[in-house]
Design a protein around this motif. Structure first.
Motif, PDB file in Angstrom:
ATOM      1  N   TYR A  46      -0.786  -3.796  -3.936  1.00  0.00           N
ATOM      2  CA  TYR A  46      -1.718  -3.468  -5.021  1.00  0.00           C
ATOM      3  C   TYR A  46      -3.191  -3.535  -4.588  1.00  0.00           C
ATOM      4  CZ  TYR A  46      -1.043  -8.557  -5.545  1.00  0.00           C
ATOM      5  OH  TYR A  46      -0.912  -9.886  -5.320  1.00  0.00           O
ATOM      6  N   PRO A  47      -3.539  -2.796  -3.521  1.00  0.00           N
ATOM      7  CA  PRO A  47      -4.909  -2.892  -2.992  1.00  0.00           C
ATOM      8  C   PRO A  47      -5.988  -2.558  -4.018  1.00  0.00           C
ATOM      9  CG  PRO A  47      -3.758  -0.965  -2.106  1.00  0.00           C
ATOM     10  CD  PRO A  47      -2.736  -1.786  -2.797  1.00  0.00           C
ATOM     11  N   GLU A  48      -5.669  -1.664  -4.967  1.00  0.00           N
ATOM     12  CA  GLU A  48      -6.713  -1.212  -5.898  1.00  0.00           C
ATOM     13  C   GLU A  48      -6.682  -1.973  -7.224  1.00  0.00           C
ATOM     14  OE1 GLU A  48      -8.911   1.021  -4.986  1.00  0.00           O
ATOM     15  OE2 GLU A  48      -7.961   1.705  -3.129  1.00  0.00           O
ATOM     16  N   PHE A 181       5.037  10.664 -12.382  1.00  0.00           N
ATOM     17  CA  PHE A 181       4.581   9.960 -11.181  1.00  0.00           C
ATOM     18  C   PHE A 181       4.100   8.560 -11.533  1.00  0.00           C
ATOM     19  CE2 PHE A 181       3.444  14.501 -11.034  1.00  0.00           C
ATOM     20  CZ  PHE A 181       4.338  14.902 -10.059  1.00  0.00           C
ATOM     21  N   ARG A 182       4.241   7.648 -10.555  1.00  0.00           N
ATOM     22  CA  ARG A 182       3.720   6.294 -10.731  1.00  0.00           C
ATOM     23  C   ARG A 182       2.273   6.188 -10.255  1.00  0.00           C
ATOM     24  NH1 ARG A 182       8.189   2.298 -10.571  1.00  0.00           N
ATOM     25  NH2 ARG A 182      10.067   3.536 -10.468  1.00  0.00           N
ATOM     26  N   ALA A 183       1.817   7.185  -9.492  1.00  0.00           N
ATOM     27  CA  ALA A 183       0.480   7.112  -8.888  1.00  0.00           C
ATOM     28  C   ALA A 183      -0.605   7.114  -9.968  1.00  0.00           C
ATOM     29  CB  ALA A 183       0.295   8.296  -7.953  1.00  0.00           C
ATOM     30  N   VAL A 236       7.903   9.240   4.630  1.00  0.00           N
ATOM     31  CA  VAL A 236       8.629   8.621   3.518  1.00  0.00           C
ATOM     32  C   VAL A 236       7.754   7.530   2.903  1.00  0.00           C
ATOM     33  CG1 VAL A 236      10.738   7.374   2.893  1.00  0.00           C
ATOM     34  CG2 VAL A 236      10.780   9.030   4.785  1.00  0.00           C
ATOM     35  N   ASN A 237       7.526   7.621   1.600  1.00  0.00           N
ATOM     36  CA  ASN A 237       6.734   6.613   0.884  1.00  0.00           C
ATOM     37  C   ASN A 237       7.453   6.257  -0.402  1.00  0.00           C
ATOM     38  OD1 ASN A 237       3.991   6.363   2.270  1.00  0.00           O
ATOM     39  ND2 ASN A 237       4.300   8.573   2.136  1.00  0.00           N
ATOM     40  N   ILE A 238       8.619   5.665  -0.284  1.00  0.00           N
ATOM     41  CA  ILE A 238       9.373   5.403  -1.509  1.00  0.00           C
ATOM     42  C   ILE A 238       9.479   3.904  -1.785  1.00  0.00           C
ATOM     43  CG2 ILE A 238      10.557   7.633  -1.430  1.00  0.00           C
ATOM     44  CD1 ILE A 238      13.047   6.171  -0.423  1.00  0.00           C
ATOM     45  N   GLY A 239       8.449   3.186  -1.389  1.00  0.00           N
ATOM     46  CA  GLY A 239       8.367   1.765  -1.719  1.00  0.00           C
ATOM     47  C   GLY A 239       8.837   0.864  -0.598  1.00  0.00           C
ATOM     48  N   PHE A 240       8.766  -0.423  -0.885  1.00  0.00           N
ATOM     49  CA  PHE A 240       9.131  -1.444   0.107  1.00  0.00           C
ATOM     50  C   PHE A 240      10.210  -2.346  -0.475  1.00  0.00           C
ATOM     51  CE2 PHE A 240       4.698  -0.449   0.910  1.00  0.00           C
ATOM     52  CZ  PHE A 240       4.646  -0.355   2.284  1.00  0.00           C
TER      53      PHE A 240
HETATM   54  P1  NAP Z   1       6.076   2.854  -5.482  1.00  0.00           P
HETATM   55  O1  NAP Z   1       4.909   2.767  -6.398  1.00  0.00           O
HETATM   56  O2  NAP Z   1       7.183   1.887  -5.638  1.00  0.00           O
HETATM   57  O3  NAP Z   1       6.613   4.321  -5.590  1.00  0.00           O
HETATM   58  C1  NAP Z   1       7.753   4.688  -4.915  1.00  0.00           C
HETATM   59  C2  NAP Z   1       8.083   6.117  -5.289  1.00  0.00           C
HETATM   60  O4  NAP Z   1       9.215   6.482  -4.548  1.00  0.00           O
HETATM   61  C3  NAP Z   1       8.407   6.294  -6.763  1.00  0.00           C
HETATM   62  O5  NAP Z   1       7.810   7.473  -7.212  1.00  0.00           O
HETATM   63  C4  NAP Z   1       9.910   6.394  -6.775  1.00  0.00           C
HETATM   64  O6  NAP Z   1      10.403   7.310  -7.717  1.00  0.00           O
HETATM   65  C5  NAP Z   1      10.209   6.978  -5.417  1.00  0.00           C
HETATM   66  N1  NAP Z   1      11.499   6.529  -4.924  1.00  0.00           N
HETATM   67  C6  NAP Z   1      11.977   5.255  -4.875  1.00  0.00           C
HETATM   68  N2  NAP Z   1      13.189   5.238  -4.313  1.00  0.00           N
HETATM   69  C7  NAP Z   1      13.495   6.524  -4.025  1.00  0.00           C
HETATM   70  C8  NAP Z   1      14.593   7.136  -3.421  1.00  0.00           C
HETATM   71  N3  NAP Z   1      15.661   6.436  -3.010  1.00  0.00           N
HETATM   72  N4  NAP Z   1      14.562   8.475  -3.242  1.00  0.00           N
HETATM   73  C9  NAP Z   1      13.498   9.194  -3.642  1.00  0.00           C
HETATM   74  N5  NAP Z   1      12.413   8.667  -4.215  1.00  0.00           N
HETATM   75  C10 NAP Z   1      12.408   7.347  -4.395  1.00  0.00           C
HETATM   76  O7  NAP Z   1       5.636   2.727  -3.922  1.00  0.00           O
HETATM   77  P2  NAP Z   1       4.217   2.971  -3.231  1.00  0.00           P
HETATM   78  O8  NAP Z   1       3.672   4.276  -3.605  1.00  0.00           O
HETATM   79  O9  NAP Z   1       4.402   2.657  -1.802  1.00  0.00           O
HETATM   80  O10 NAP Z   1       3.303   1.857  -3.896  1.00  0.00           O
HETATM   81  C11 NAP Z   1       3.698   0.474  -3.833  1.00  0.00           C
HETATM   82  C12 NAP Z   1       2.662  -0.346  -4.600  1.00  0.00           C
HETATM   83  O11 NAP Z   1       1.426  -0.326  -3.882  1.00  0.00           O
HETATM   84  C13 NAP Z   1       2.376   0.172  -5.993  1.00  0.00           C
HETATM   85  O12 NAP Z   1       2.110  -0.921  -6.832  1.00  0.00           O
HETATM   86  C14 NAP Z   1       1.143   0.997  -5.804  1.00  0.00           C
HETATM   87  O13 NAP Z   1       0.362   1.123  -6.974  1.00  0.00           O
HETATM   88  C15 NAP Z   1       0.419   0.214  -4.705  1.00  0.00           C
HETATM   89  N6  NAP Z   1      -0.431   1.095  -3.936  1.00  0.00           N
HETATM   90  C16 NAP Z   1      -1.644   1.343  -4.438  1.00  0.00           C
HETATM   91  C17 NAP Z   1      -2.489   2.186  -3.764  1.00  0.00           C
HETATM   92  C18 NAP Z   1      -3.810   2.452  -4.379  1.00  0.00           C
HETATM   93  O14 NAP Z   1      -4.149   1.738  -5.338  1.00  0.00           O
HETATM   94  N7  NAP Z   1      -4.567   3.417  -3.858  1.00  0.00           N
HETATM   95  C19 NAP Z   1      -2.103   2.793  -2.545  1.00  0.00           C
HETATM   96  C20 NAP Z   1      -0.822   2.527  -2.077  1.00  0.00           C
HETATM   97  C21 NAP Z   1       0.014   1.687  -2.783  1.00  0.00           C
HETATM   98  P3  NAP Z   1      10.484   6.964  -9.277  1.00  0.00           P
HETATM   99  O15 NAP Z   1       9.092   6.980  -9.766  1.00  0.00           O
HETATM  100  O16 NAP Z   1      11.348   8.047  -9.812  1.00  0.00           O
HETATM  101  O17 NAP Z   1      11.140   5.607  -9.354  1.00  0.00           O
END
Ligand code: NAP
Length: 322
Positions: A46-48, A181-183, A236-240
């Protein structure tokens, strides 16, 4: 490898404070972290977002807090080992050996929710293409210069990389499994009004190529129709996912996925301490503010274990010449 007085597992805010405090106490320190940069969840998740409960800061962006904590935590020049998951532990004469290569006299585990690893897409040949056109996140933008790039995900990471790579790549395609989108709204607005090509309701189901990725199969989530999509790279950016993982095999006493500690933050293994979100004890509160206090105590106890003549409390930093 040099044997350090202390190895800190986890370079998030609590681990960084432990590194700083151990430096103040004249200890040699190594920090090991599975992520590519210091700062832990503040940087990775959650950098932002604003943090409101840090003493001295009515409100501070997580990435700014991480940067300041990294500055403080590295001022005594600890050895920093990034993108390394602590996997094995072996007792040695007077200490421990981690991953068969890191010798240390004491250990502080400040691993938060555990080691982070990127979620995989889970398709055949995925492992084979890692580093050969398939990447989790972006390490080096220059790799994508003039390339057709496919980015998977609907979160901030995917959208940030779309915008970042758009001026560098030949083309950017965003693949997401639905049409919401979650973005952040502003990033979504910018991508939707940019030349980024959208493949919504789609998932990558196959990877193709000989030496490296040349194309992927996209499968429509609703119609199940397949599309052959040529691309030079897939990001791939689908979370951690976070997990205690290998730490669970170290013989530590674990309760509900956390490491049990006593009032000195020592685990059941001698000279191995756990602090911050990874540890548990009666009355545990998961805050950075409490975690850094736990870190200072663990460092001071570790210091007295290394040097029986050392005082537990060294005095106030305002009385020291740093
Ligand atoms: P995220 O917010 O968890 O988003 C992951 C995305 O991948 C979601 O859209 C999800 O789809 C999709 N997904 C998950 N599993 C999948 C699968 N098996 N196949 C296809 N798609 C899949 O991950 P993130 O973008 O890396 O961000 C992580 C956290 O860091 C968040 O809290 C984010 O706000 C924060 N972050 C913030 C910034 C910023 O503030 N600029 C930058 C980077 C990260 P669904 O939506 O359908 O579930």
């Amino acid at each position: 490898m040099v044997r350090t007085d202390l190895t800190i597992i986890g370079g998030g805010p609590v681990g960084l404070f432990a590194a700083f405090y151990a430096g103040m106490r004249g200890m040699s320190v190594r920090i090991i972290d599975s992520l590519p940069s210091l700062g832990g969840q503040l940087t990775a998740l959650y950098p932002e977002k604003y943090v409101y409960d840090m003493p001295g800061f009515p409100k501070i962006l997580a990435k700014d807090l991480a940067a300041e904590m990294a500055k403080q935590g590295t001022q005594f020049s600890p050895e920093i080992v990034l993108e390394e998951m602590a996997t094995s532990l072996e007792p040695t004469e007077g200490g421990y050996l981690i991953n068969d290569k890191f010798e240390t006299r004491t250990i502080i585990i400040s691993a938060g929710a555990g080691a982070f690893s990127p979620t995989k897409i889970g398709v055949p040949l995925e492992e084979d293409f890692v580093g050969r056109g398939l990447h989790y996140g972006v390490r080096e933008s220059a790799l994508y210069k003039g390339k057709d790039v496919t980015i998977i995900g609907g979160g901030d990471s995917a959208f940030d990389w779309c915008l970042h790579l758009l001026p560098i790549a030949r083309s950017v395609t965003l693949v997401h499994r639905r049409d919401e989108f979650r973005a952040h709204e502003d990033s979504v607005r910018q991508v939707l009004s940019s030349p980024v090509k959208l493949k919504l309701w789609n998932q990558v189901t196959e990877l193709h190529g000989i030496e490296k990725i040349e194309a992927v199969t996209l499968t429509h989530s609703q119609t199940k129709e397949n599309e052959h999509h040529e691309t030079d790279a897939v990001i791939v950016n689908i979370g951690f996912k976070s997990t205690l993982g290998p730490l669970k095999t170290w013989g530590l006493e674990i309760e509900k996925n956390q490491i049990k500690v006593d009032h000195l933050f020592e685990t059941n293994l001698p000279n191995i301490f756990a602090v911050g979100d990874v540890c548990t004890f009666e009355g545990k509160i998961k805050l950075i503010a409490t975690g850094v206090g736990e870190a200072a105590t663990a460092v001071c106890v570790a210091k007295t274990r290394l040097d029986s003549t050392a005082k537990l409390f060294p005095g106030h930093s305002s009385d020291m010449d740093l």
